[in-house]
Structures are given as structure tokens and as C-alpha cells.
Design a protein around this motif. Structure first.
Motif: not given
Length: 362
Positions: A298-305
Motif C-alpha cells: 500500500v505504501s509503494s502504491g501511495i508513493a506512485l499515486a
């Protein structure tokens, strides 16, 4: 000196200093020798609650409070504590917060690895001083365990089963006699009141060295399980991701609850080898698919978003990290993932966007 406000990760006693201070101000219960807080206050710090003063204490552990009570009670005796469980079940997290609440210092830590030697648990020498003046207390370099003994604080040993068996057994005298012999000087270091050890271990990693029966008897073992329910695990992931986002200063909106729920559902189903409704049996991948890994996805996804999207977490932001978390073995796990993708994810009408994103990444 390091500016703690600029640190990537603050120690527990720094990040939650206001909560620890608030607890100290209202804590009137009996405290074991050299403890910063009473067992009641340590439990409140770990499990969360609202104080009479109005201060809200955030929960550090979401799960069975009895396990935390047993852990705290163990540390109030002369028995050491072993937090045992699968990877990602918050063993290190609980260890850090217990040490912060009890000793006000969570940094007396030894990280267990295959290369950890006896000196990491006992002591070493300043060799320049040793050669110049011979063995002396001035040439002695204290290990974190030895410093905890002299200060009456909690020492933490992470991944104890990663340490070679003969090095592990260095702890036997320390835990049973509460002394550390320094044979070169013909003296010993006696532990001060308040000293104890919290160790963590899991049985899923390669290179695990089982504890000897003599060492096991010196520990009281508390097994930390995976979260009981989907809602509980989603809550843990959401809390930790929000906290990490603040620390890393990501320009993020509130984490998308639906994306978190889908990722946690996937992890839980693959861990159990069964879909949530119990209708489909699944192959189990080689990885642990822990709560900690869900937080990472989830943290990686938030950084991408945040940096390459519109700031809102969507399916294509988490797809790559999700696949990476599941597929650890490129042969075995790829088959497990493809089966899940086509037989479970594809059939869920409200998961079409995640299915397409994962198909593209796969």
C-alpha cells in the motif's frame, strides 16, 4: 546531534513522547524497580485508550490484549520474553514499544544475523587501547546487552534464531545468573534491577537455528498470531500506512480503504489457501504474505499515486508491488498467482480494474 524531526524513522520513545509523558502524569499504580511506567500504563500504551486527562493513546498493537498482558507480566519477573510467530506479525514493533514504555529507551538492540558473534551479546575491546595498556575496564566496549545490564533497562535481540547456536547460548549465564563474567579482568558485571531481555524469532526464514532446550527454559514464549479478522488486519494496515505517509511526507490523500481491503483480502486468502467465502481452495505461495508486506504494498502504491498519478490510490498503483509480494519463487509462485488471478480475481465483478492492472503487469 541528529535532528529527530528530520529522521526518516523516529524511535518509539521519540515519536510517541507526548503519550508516554501523559501516561506518566496520571500513572499512580505500583511500578517494578526502574520502570518508567506501571504495568497498567504499559498495557494502555500498547493497546490504546483515552486518559482521564483527555489525552488519546493510540493503539500500537491490534489483537488479543491478553497476549500483551502476559508479555508485560513476564518482563516484571526474572524471566526473559520471547516473541514468536510468523514474519510480519508485529514482533519487532511490539518489542520496540515495550522497551520504550518500560525503559524509555528502545535502542539497546542487537540485530541477529548469521554473522552475529559473541561480542555482540557480551562485550568487545578497543584494540588500540588494549595493545597500548593491556586489558582494562577503560578498553572494554559494552554491547547493548551489557549496557542494559548496567543501566537496568530492556535489551532487545531481533531474530534470535538467525544467530548461530553456540552464540545464542552466550545468553544462558546472562539470563539465569543475571551476571556477565569478564574473564580477562577476573570481574563480572551484575545486572541492575529493571534489566531484562526481549527476543524475537520466527520459523519461516531460511537459516533458522533452533534454540537449545537450556536457553528456551530461560524465556517465556508469547506467540503473536496473524490478525484474526479481515477488519482487524485492514485497520492495522490503514493505521501504519497513514503513519508512514506522515513520516515520509508523501503528498497523499487518506489511504483508499477499498484498495487496502482488497490487498488484505488477497493476502489472507492466499495465506489460508481458501477464499473468504470458503468455496474455492487455493494453492499457497512460498512467501509469508504478512501484514507488514501488505503495508509495504500500500505504501509503494501511495508513493506512485502521489508522484506519478493524481494522488488517489488506484488499482494500477498497487498491482506491481502486489505481484512482487506474492511471486517470490518465479516458478512455483507464478503458477499460484496465475491461478488466483483467473479463478478468483477475474470472477469478482467489483475487482475488474485490479484484475486488468495485474494482467498488464504480469
Amino acid at each position: 546531534m541528529t535532528d529527530i524531526n528530520k529522521a526518516i524513522r523516529q524511535h518509539a520513545e521519540q515519536e510517541y513522547a507526548h503519550e508516554l509523558t501523559a501516561l506518566q502524569e496520571v500513572d499512580t499504580a505500583a511500578r517494578p524497580p526502574n520502570w518508567q511506567l506501571s504495568p497498567w500504563a504499559v498495557r494502555t500504551y500498547l493497546m490504546g485508550g483515552k486518559l482521564d486527562s483527555g489525552v488519546e493513546i493510540s493503539p500500537k498493537y491490534v489483537g488479543n490484549p491478553r497476549l500483551i498482558e502476559i508479555a508485560i507480566s513476564t518482563l516484571a519477573t526474572d524471566r526473559a520474553l520471547l516473541l514468536y510467530g510468523l514474519p510480519g506479525t508485529a514482533k519487532s514493533w511490539v518489542s520496540e514499544h515495550l522497551a520504550a514504555a518500560i525503559s524509555g529507551n528502545s535502542t539497546l538492540i542487537v540485530q541477529g544475523t548469521a554473522g552475529t558473534g559473541e561480542e555482540a551479546l557480551r562485550y568487545s575491546w578497543n584494540y588500540a587501547q588494549l595493545i597500548a595498556q593491556g586489558p582494562s575496564e577503560a578498553a572494554l566496549i559494552h554491547s547493548p546487552v551489557m549496557r542494559a545490564m548496567t543501566q537496568g533497562k530492556i535489551a532487545r535481540i531481533e531474530e534470535l534464531t538467525r544467530v548461530a547456536a553456540d552464540v545464542q547460548d552466550t545468553l544462558i549465564t546472562i539470563l539465569s545468573e543475571k551476571t556477565l563474567p569478564i574473564h580477562e579482568l577476573n570481574i563480572e558485571q551484575q545486572a541492575q534491577k529493571g534489566f531484562n531481555v526481549i527476543a524475537t524469532a520466527n520459523n519461516r526464514d531460511k537459516g533458522v537455528n533452533d534454540l537449545s532446550s537450556a536457553l528456551k527454559r530461560r524465556f517465556n514464549t508469547v506467540i503473536l498470531p496473524n490478525p484474526d479478522s479481515l477488519a482487524e488486519e485492514v485497520d492495522i494496515v490503514q493505521r501504519r500506512v497513514t503513519s508512514l505517509g506522515r513520516v515520509l511526507e508523501l503528498p497523499m490523500e487518506k489511504p483508499a480503504l477499498e484498495e487496502i481491503r482488497r490487498i488484505v483480502t488477497i493476502f489472507r486468502e492466499l495465506r489460508a489457501g481458501l477464499t473468504e467465502d470458503g468455496k474455492n481452495k487455493l494453492k499457497i505461495p512460498s512467501g509469508s504474505l504478512s501484514t507488514a508486506e501488505a503495508i509495504s504494498v500500500v505504501s509503494s502504491g501511495i508513493a506512485l499515486a502521489a508522484h506519478f498519478g493524481d494522488g488517489e490510490l488506484k488499482a494500477h498503483d498497487v498491482a506491481s508491488s502486489l505481484i512482487g509480494a506474492v511471486v517470490k519463487d518465479p516458478v512455483q509462485d507464478s503458477l499460484v498467482w496465475k491461478e488466483y488471478l483467473e479463478t478468483v480475481m477475474k470472477e469478482r465483478s467489483d475487482w475488474k480494474d485490479l484484475y486488468r492492472a495485474c494482467r498488464e503487469q504480469s
